[in-house]
Enzyme design. Structure first.
Site, PDB file in Angstrom:
ATOM      1  N   LYS A  51       0.824  -1.407  -0.123  1.00 21.30           N
ATOM      2  CA  LYS A  51      -0.118  -0.028  -0.030  1.00 21.30           C
ATOM      3  C   LYS A  51       0.805   1.190   0.007  1.00 21.30           C
ATOM      4  O   LYS A  51       1.950   1.249   0.584  1.00 21.30           O
ATOM      5  CB  LYS A  51      -0.864   0.168   1.414  1.00 21.30           C
ATOM      6  CG  LYS A  51      -1.837  -1.131   1.620  1.00 21.30           C
ATOM      7  CD  LYS A  51      -2.624  -0.989   2.929  1.00 21.30           C
ATOM      8  CE  LYS A  51      -3.733  -2.140   2.989  1.00 21.30           C
ATOM      9  NZ  LYS A  51      -4.564  -1.862   1.921  1.00 21.30           N
ATOM     10  N   ARG A 107      -9.827 -11.915   1.899  1.00 23.29           N
ATOM     11  CA  ARG A 107     -10.797 -13.031   1.095  1.00 23.29           C
ATOM     12  C   ARG A 107      -9.935 -14.538   1.311  1.00 23.29           C
ATOM     13  O   ARG A 107     -10.872 -15.187   1.425  1.00 23.29           O
ATOM     14  CB  ARG A 107     -11.071 -12.579  -0.087  1.00 23.29           C
ATOM     15  CG  ARG A 107      -9.818 -12.699  -1.047  1.00 23.29           C
ATOM     16  CD  ARG A 107     -10.089 -11.929  -2.251  1.00 23.29           C
ATOM     17  NE  ARG A 107     -10.548 -10.637  -2.087  1.00 23.29           N
ATOM     18  CZ  ARG A 107     -10.737  -9.615  -3.075  1.00 23.29           C
ATOM     19  NH1 ARG A 107     -10.671  -9.865  -4.504  1.00 23.29           N
ATOM     20  NH2 ARG A 107     -10.836  -8.378  -2.646  1.00 23.29           N
TER      21      ARG A 107
END
Length: 442
Positions: free
Chosen positions: A226, A304
């Site tokens: 990020k 996920r």
């Protein structure tokens, strides 16, 4: 903030006025606004328009707490209102502050009393507030304090309330075939944890409700790193885990109201997504607990992965219905903002129950479709059964939910709470109320 039935000498009183009865001070009052009406030697007086709904009462409760804090009031008495529980719940929530990392402040603890709040409502609010506070405390802690091991230790404190807590570490997780959870945690010196908290059913168990939470205690994005602005605040990436543990803390106090025959389990997949010698790389393929092979195209789509293995285990262990909460996709914030969670569900009845629970809790959800053709993007251009991302933001929240659906075999719902778990760097405990209402109404 303690909640009591009656105060002998409150520092601040709140009365309700009708529009027709407004005086010079209250003439321009807006719904949800609280205004100081008079300052007397014995106490201060505030006024608000009589709330016409639970939502307005929640606005009044939050505004009342802010006024009490400004006035340094230690006790507040509220006049009768049909929406006393909603007002009290919002006031309790607004009073919470994480002062663990600040110098002690000379600020009185606020005590709240409402004229017509029943003892049953007070007990329910007190239990729910304990759960929300637990969730907020977990989420608010910095990542150098809250890692998978310390999160597991916090979960174990629920044993003192009579809940059953089991924790699996890295070797156990590998032995259970949870290759995705192990892969996400591989870059961190803190190994993964799978946490299960159980409230056994009263009588023979006929339903087992599984509440599953994403517990990424810090998310750097891994090798798909990020940018700095996106990495700050990633201690909040375990907001889903905090919510399900907070719900269990509340239900510990309210277990007498859980329907007979209903067992409740919370599952938390805890890991740090870091860069390191053993960290997963884009292009790596790992085997999930249900036997599917997943190619990692984006190491920042790790939530996920840990949820997939955990949902599989919950189904294998007999869950009859599952609800997962996760700060999963940034595009959810683009679609719905920070106030509204995205709801995906494979079962219409479960959808309706969750919508009703969210409304009762004063939390907002909006259903989005599980549009199956979007899953094709996760099956193209890969050697594996699935890839974890197609690197395209369009429909990203839907595609993430579709990915999770491949790992459930029971009625299931997914709440994407990206943006909901923290507001202005303050943990909210979002989801605790919805989960508690869902369980108690089941």
């Amino acid at each position: 903030m303690p909640l009591v039935q009656k105060l002998e000498r409150p520092d601040l009183t709140l009365s309700f006025v009708a529009v027709d009865d407004a005086d010079r001070v209250t003439r321009d009052l807006k719904p949800g606004e609280v205004r100081l009406r008079a300052r007397r030697d014995s106490h201060d007086e505030a006024a608000a328009l009589a709330p016409a709904s639970a939502d307005e009462a929640r606005e009044v409760g939050a505004a009342l707490t802010r006024l009490a804090r400004d006035l340094r009031a230690a006790s507040v008495q509220v006049a009768a209102t049909p929406h006393a529980a909603a007002l009290a719940g919002a006031a309790l929530s607004a009073a919470w502050q994480d002062a663990r990392y600040r110098a002690p402040a000379d600020r009185p603890e606020l005590t709240l009393a409402l004229d017509d709040l029943s003892s049953a409502d007070a007990a329910r609010l007190t239990g729910l507030h304990a759960g929300v506070t637990f969730a907020r405390t977990l989420t608010s802690a910095p990542a150098n304090v809250m890692n998978p091991a310390t999160l597991a230790r916090e979960a174990r404190t629920l044993e003192t309330l009579g809940l059953d807590v089991d924790v699996w570490d890295g070797p156990d997780i590998t032995a259970r075939g949870m290759g995705l959870l192990a892969a996400v945690a591989a870059g961190s010196t803190h190994g993964p944890r799978l946490i299960r908290v159980t409230i056994p059913a009263r009588g023979e168990a006929t339903h087992t409700l599984a509440l599953v939470g994403k517990g990424i205690t810090f998310d750097t994005g891994g090798y798909s790193m990020k940018p700095p602005a996106g990495m700050y605040g990633m201690k909040n990436d375990m907001g889903g885990a905090a919510a399900v543990l907070g719900a269990m803390r509340a239900l510990a106090d309210l277990r007498a109201h859980i329907p007979e025959g209903t067992e409740v389990r919370a599952y938390v997949a805890a890991a740090e997504n870091m860069v390191g010698p053993d960290a997963m790389r884009p292009g790596d393929i790992y085997r999930a607990a249900n036997g599917l092979n997943v190619e990692v195209t984006n190491t920042d789509a790790e939530g996920r992965l840990v949820l997939a293995d955990t949902l599989t285990v919950a189904c294998q262990e007999g869950a009859t219905e599952l609800v997962d909460l996760a700060t999963l996709t940034g595009v959810k914030i683009s679609a719905l903002g920070n106030d509204i969670a995205a709801l995906f569900s494979s079962d219409p009845g479960l959808t309706d129950r969750l919508k009703a629970a969210a409304q009762a809790a004063g939390e907002l959800v909006w259903e989005l479709p599980l549009h199956q053709p979007y899953l094709k993007a996760f099956r193209k251009g890969t050697l594996a059964d699935l890839k974890n991302s197609d690197m395209q933001p369009a429909g990203g929240s839907i595609k993430a939910a579709l990915f999770l659906q491949q790992f459930v075999t029971r009625p299931w719902a997914h709440l994407d709470i990206a943006g909901n778990a923290a507001r202005d760097e303050n943990a909210t405990g979002w989801g605790v109320g919805t989960l508690v209402e869902y369980v108690l109404a089941r």
